[in-house]
Design an enzyme around this catalytic site. Structure first.
Site, PDB file in Angstrom:
ATOM      1  N   GLU A 217      54.279  40.621  32.958  1.00 45.93           N
ATOM      2  CA  GLU A 217      53.521  40.276  34.164  1.00 45.93           C
ATOM      3  C   GLU A 217      54.419  39.619  35.204  1.00 45.93           C
ATOM      4  O   GLU A 217      55.506  39.137  34.899  1.00 45.93           O
ATOM      5  CB  GLU A 217      52.347  39.355  33.810  1.00 45.93           C
ATOM      6  CG  GLU A 217      51.373  39.971  32.795  1.00 45.93           C
ATOM      7  CD  GLU A 217      50.173  39.090  32.524  1.00 45.93           C
ATOM      8  OE1 GLU A 217      49.719  38.382  33.452  1.00 45.93           O
ATOM      9  OE2 GLU A 217      49.674  39.112  31.378  1.00 45.93           O
ATOM     10  N   MET A 280      43.111  44.026  32.281  1.00 45.58           N
ATOM     11  CA  MET A 280      42.783  42.593  32.196  1.00 45.58           C
ATOM     12  C   MET A 280      41.644  42.258  33.160  1.00 45.58           C
ATOM     13  O   MET A 280      41.822  41.553  34.164  1.00 45.58           O
ATOM     14  CB  MET A 280      44.037  41.764  32.459  1.00 45.58           C
ATOM     15  CG  MET A 280      45.082  41.934  31.363  1.00 45.58           C
ATOM     16  SD  MET A 280      46.548  40.901  31.563  1.00 45.58           S
ATOM     17  CE  MET A 280      47.449  41.811  32.820  1.00 45.58           C
ATOM     18  N   THR A 281      40.467  42.772  32.816  1.00 42.22           N
ATOM     19  CA  THR A 281      39.298  42.640  33.689  1.00 42.22           C
ATOM     20  C   THR A 281      38.563  41.323  33.428  1.00 42.22           C
ATOM     21  O   THR A 281      37.420  41.302  32.974  1.00 42.22           O
ATOM     22  CB  THR A 281      38.358  43.848  33.500  1.00 42.22           C
ATOM     23  OG1 THR A 281      38.296  44.189  32.103  1.00 42.22           O
ATOM     24  CG2 THR A 281      38.852  45.052  34.274  1.00 42.22           C
ATOM     25  N   TYR A 282      39.241  40.234  33.729  1.00 43.77           N
ATOM     26  CA  TYR A 282      38.661  38.892  33.640  1.00 43.77           C
ATOM     27  C   TYR A 282      39.495  37.955  34.500  1.00 43.77           C
ATOM     28  O   TYR A 282      40.488  38.368  35.095  1.00 43.77           O
ATOM     29  CB  TYR A 282      38.602  38.393  32.187  1.00 43.77           C
ATOM     30  CG  TYR A 282      39.806  38.730  31.337  1.00 43.77           C
ATOM     31  CD1 TYR A 282      41.004  38.037  31.444  1.00 43.77           C
ATOM     32  CD2 TYR A 282      39.729  39.758  30.408  1.00 43.77           C
ATOM     33  CE1 TYR A 282      42.101  38.358  30.666  1.00 43.77           C
ATOM     34  CE2 TYR A 282      40.828  40.088  29.609  1.00 43.77           C
ATOM     35  CZ  TYR A 282      42.003  39.386  29.737  1.00 43.77           C
ATOM     36  OH  TYR A 282      43.089  39.707  28.962  1.00 43.77           O
ATOM     37  N   GLU A 283      39.056  36.722  34.594  1.00 40.02           N
ATOM     38  CA  GLU A 283      39.706  35.684  35.393  1.00 40.02           C
ATOM     39  C   GLU A 283      39.466  35.837  36.889  1.00 40.02           C
ATOM     40  O   GLU A 283      40.311  35.430  37.701  1.00 40.02           O
ATOM     41  CB  GLU A 283      41.212  35.586  35.090  1.00 40.02           C
ATOM     42  CG  GLU A 283      41.515  35.028  33.698  1.00 40.02           C
ATOM     43  CD  GLU A 283      41.246  33.539  33.564  1.00 40.02           C
ATOM     44  OE1 GLU A 283      42.039  32.709  34.030  1.00 40.02           O
ATOM     45  OE2 GLU A 283      40.183  33.203  32.977  1.00 40.02           O
ATOM     46  N   TRP A 406      40.247  38.600  24.968  1.00 37.55           N
ATOM     47  CA  TRP A 406      41.083  37.407  25.104  1.00 37.55           C
ATOM     48  C   TRP A 406      40.135  36.216  24.979  1.00 37.55           C
ATOM     49  O   TRP A 406      39.271  36.045  25.830  1.00 37.55           O
ATOM     50  CB  TRP A 406      41.789  37.378  26.453  1.00 37.55           C
ATOM     51  CG  TRP A 406      42.645  36.159  26.605  1.00 37.55           C
ATOM     52  CD1 TRP A 406      42.325  34.992  27.250  1.00 37.55           C
ATOM     53  CD2 TRP A 406      43.961  35.967  26.075  1.00 37.55           C
ATOM     54  NE1 TRP A 406      43.345  34.089  27.155  1.00 37.55           N
ATOM     55  CE2 TRP A 406      44.363  34.655  26.442  1.00 37.55           C
ATOM     56  CE3 TRP A 406      44.823  36.759  25.323  1.00 37.55           C
ATOM     57  CZ2 TRP A 406      45.602  34.136  26.078  1.00 37.55           C
ATOM     58  CZ3 TRP A 406      46.055  36.236  24.965  1.00 37.55           C
ATOM     59  CH2 TRP A 406      46.441  34.938  25.345  1.00 37.55           C
TER      60      TRP A 406
END
Length: 428
Positions: A217, A280-283, A406
């Site tokens: 990342e 990463m479909t969060y945050e 996660w």
């Protein structure tokens, strides 16, 4: 599985009786700490076969059947009613479960410190029956291509016991942060790459990993094609060993999305090179940001629908958080970080402060507003059975490969029941 939302005045006795089950079954399924003190708005998973639908004004048998994707004549037969008989408001129709679809399920687990806690191993043991992959986070790549290994303890044995495969996660974490400079070295120095791949192959053989997962990342946009070429090199090397490779991708909604997090993650190239990706479909709601849902359904859908323009659905795993955040208000940028809470903790917060759990139907996410003992106002966004079911429906609608969590170690017993009710988990 039936999802029931607690209404004012309801008790476990009444709820159990309504669904022809027992108080014990509901308490165990939801790990209810205080059975005599349910929270209004609390979502309960009722462990029964199929579910019930209560007829509302304006409902017709045909419309209900369409909603649940069942023939209206079959729905009438199951409920022993005439297809021509008007439905009465309040009448409960039994809806049989749909055939389950197959899905791959991954969960990251992050051992910290100098030892793995018994609680973390228990979390792995609880989740492993519902997992395709168990992914210890992470092997940290060094500037010379060597690796700092995570604590593994009994994760290999736990995975093997439940027919789950181990995923080898590699990251460019350096001093607790994703390093742009470290990524540049990895992606441009051939000597470092060769040593890294040698180390990966050795560890894969020693431990028995079945997938190698790159979570690199904050890569400079200048190294976008370098990353693609490195993945091609890794794929060629590892596929000879029968090992799949996968990547974690930032949640983009277009190919040209700006920002250090996004620009070097080339959805189309990854879709062509690797075996599958984790989005990463969060945050959206995060600890240093303003209060909002962590994974609202609208933005999640936008990311996935963009990904589907670049790669097949069979290569896409939707990322899902197992946690929420508790913000102290008013939010001040650069001020106090929000506190991580589990879904179980969120329910307990509502119970202790005698407030109801509310639900945002646009975001498909539950939340709580409360005032603490010091008079400070709080906002809690978290996940419950309803929000997870909404994401599972999206996975099935778009025919995705599966879901990646996660992270383990955050109590959310309903999640595993919902996996069991929705999917046949692929075991490799």
């Amino acid at each position: 599985m039936q999802i029931h939302v607690v209404q004012p005045g309801q008790t476990l006795y009444g709820i159990a009786k309504a669904y022809n089950t027992t108080i014990t079954q509901i308490v165990v399924a939801n790990e209810i700490r205080n059975p005599d003190q349910l929270v209004v708005g609390q979502a309960l998973v009722i462990p029964i076969w199929g579910n019930f639908y209560t007829v509302r004004p304006g409902d017709t048998l045909y419309a209900i059947a369409q909603r649940f994707d069942i023939d209206y004549r079959e729905l009438a037969r199951i409920n022993n009613i005439s297809v021509n008989e008007p439905l009465k408001v309040g009448f409960r129709l039994f809806i049989p479960p749909k055939p389950k679809t197959s899905a791959e399920i991954n969960a990251y687990i992050e051992p910290m410190g100098t030892s793995v806690s018994p609680a973390l191993e228990e979390a792995a043991e609880e989740a492993a029956p519902y997992l395709t992959y168990l992914a210890p986070f992470s092997y940290r790549i060094q500037r010379d291509g060597n690796l700092i290994e995570p604590l593994l303890n009994n994760f290999s044995q736990i995975a093997a016991k439940h027919d789950a495969g181990l995923m080898m996660v590699l990251s460019n974490l350096e001093e607790g942060q994703f390093s742009t400079e470290l990524a540049r070295i990895i992606l441009t120095n051939e000597e470092v790459q060769n040593r890294l791949l040698d180390n990966i192959v050795r560890i894969v053989n020693d431990i028995g990993f079945i997938d190698v997962h790159f979570d690199l990342e904050f890569i400079s946009p200048d190294n976008r094609e370098d990353y693609n070429n490195f993945l091609r090199k890794a794929k060629e090397r590892l596929s000879k060993k029968g090992i799949t490779i996968s990547t974690a991708l930032a949640p983009k909604t277009s190919a040209n999305q700006k920002g250090l997090l996004y620009e070097a993650h080339d959805y189309r190239a990854h879709g062509e090179i690797v075996d599958f990706v984790v989005l990463m479909t969060y945050e959206w709601g995060y600890s240093a940001g303003p209060p909002m849902p962590v994974s609202p359904i609208g933005p999640v859908r936008q990311v996935i629908e963009y990904a589907l323009t670049e790669m097949p659905a069979s290569k896409i795993m939707m990322g899902q958080n197992l946690y929420g955040y508790d913000w102290t208000l008013p939010y001040v940028q650069g001020g106090e970080y929000a506190r991580v809470v589990s879904p179980q903790q969120a329910i307990e917060i509502a119970r202790l402060h005698n407030v109801s759990i509310k639900y945002d139907y646009i975001a498909q996410a539950p939340y709580i507003d409360y005032v603490d003992n010091q008079g400070r106002t709080h906002k809690v966004w978290f996940e419950d059975a309803r929000s997870i079911q909404a994401k599972f429906n999206l996975i099935k609608e778009l025919d995705l490969r599966g879901v990646s969590y996660w992270k383990l170690g955050i109590s959310f017993p309903q999640n595993w029941l919902l996996i069991e009710g929705n999917f046949n988990v692929v075991k490799l």
